[in-house]
Design a protein around this motif. Sequence first.
Motif, PDB file in Angstrom:
ATOM      1  N   ALA A 219      -3.369  -5.415  -4.736  1.00 46.41           N
ATOM      2  CA  ALA A 219      -4.631  -6.166  -4.655  1.00 46.41           C
ATOM      3  C   ALA A 219      -4.398  -7.582  -4.129  1.00 46.41           C
TER       4      ALA A 219
ATOM      5  N   TRP B 189      -0.288  -2.198  -8.955  1.00 47.30           N
ATOM      6  CA  TRP B 189      -1.614  -2.307  -8.353  1.00 47.30           C
ATOM      7  C   TRP B 189      -2.036  -3.761  -8.196  1.00 47.30           C
ATOM      8  N   SER B 190      -1.572  -4.641  -9.087  1.00 46.17           N
ATOM      9  CA  SER B 190      -1.959  -6.049  -8.974  1.00 46.17           C
ATOM     10  C   SER B 190      -1.341  -6.692  -7.732  1.00 46.17           C
TER      11      SER B 190
ATOM     12  N   TRP C   8       0.824  -1.212   0.000  1.00 44.57           N
ATOM     13  CA  TRP C   8       0.000   0.000   0.000  1.00 44.57           C
ATOM     14  C   TRP C   8       0.855   1.258   0.000  1.00 44.57           C
TER      15      TRP C   8
ATOM     16  N   SER D  64      -3.285  -7.505  -0.440  1.00 41.69           N
ATOM     17  CA  SER D  64      -4.411  -7.094   0.402  1.00 41.69           C
ATOM     18  C   SER D  64      -5.419  -8.238   0.548  1.00 41.69           C
ATOM     19  N   ALA D  65      -5.712  -8.916  -0.542  1.00 41.77           N
ATOM     20  CA  ALA D  65      -6.646 -10.044  -0.492  1.00 41.77           C
ATOM     21  C   ALA D  65      -6.091 -11.172   0.378  1.00 41.77           C
TER      22      ALA D  65
END
Length: 133
Positions: free
Chosen positions: A109, A105-106, A62, A112-113
């Motif tokens: 994501a 960004w991938s 992040w 984070s997931a």
Amino acid sequence: MNPAFAGKLADAILVVHVGIVAFVILGAVAIFVGRSRWRWVRGVRWRLTHVLLMAFIALQAWLGALCPLTVWEQALRRRAGQASYGESFIEHWLSRLIFFDAPWWSFVAAYSAFAALVIAAWFIVPPVRKAHD
């Protein structure tokens, strides 16, 4: 620092890095697979280490920061006169296990997931405090 030693140290850091990735991924699998079979997956210290490590990884993503191990390894490879991720056998093959060419960004994501999964595991398969924890 001797360039050959710097290269070997960079390889060692990569091995540790792969071990951490394996711990995070396989640890999450172990929590769900072993929830009723393996008492160690419910150990508070083990679980706390697991969830805090994943939270640190997601936070780095992040913030757009590289992993400190990656930064250290790349600095050692430069000191050794090696191109990042292209010189030794260990470095060549292990790096392909954990480094991918994809938009930032991938990774944010995905991390984070996965962090959400690890945090959810804390509640789905709660750790159990023992007298020695």
